[in-house]
Scaffold this motif. Sequence first.
Motif: not given
Length: 134
Positions: A124-134
């Motif tokens: 992801f383009c060098g970025t740590l991504i967090e996904l959160e269920q809204a």
Amino acid sequence: MIGRLNHVAIAVPDLPAARRLYGDMMGAAVSAEQELPEHGVTVVFVELPNTKIELLHPLGEDSPIRGFLDKNPQGGVHHICYEVADIAAARDRLVGGGARVLGDGEPRGGAHGKPVLFLHPKDFCGTLIELEQA
Ligand code: CO
């Protein structure tokens, strides 16, 4: 699929100092410190009108952000968090597209008591991504 930006997380070497910086100097509403032992962090949330800033500090010796702070001793942007409606469906779609989920791939309870997952920064383009269920 991804929705709102839930927060930007900044790893900080001195959490009380960072809390004062955002609360007193920048005039934002800041939360109390919250320990999340299963994530190895202590967090403070800064409430902004359109999103939040998550100030992260290591908790415990095997904290996942200790290495980050070793490389960035003054702190730095650590991850960004996007909201999704269905985290299992989002994970399956991303894994199907070749993305890697950190850990065992199962959602865990995050700072807001909602399920979260982390995605590999190299995907992801060098970025740590967090996904959160809204
Ligand atoms: Co976060």
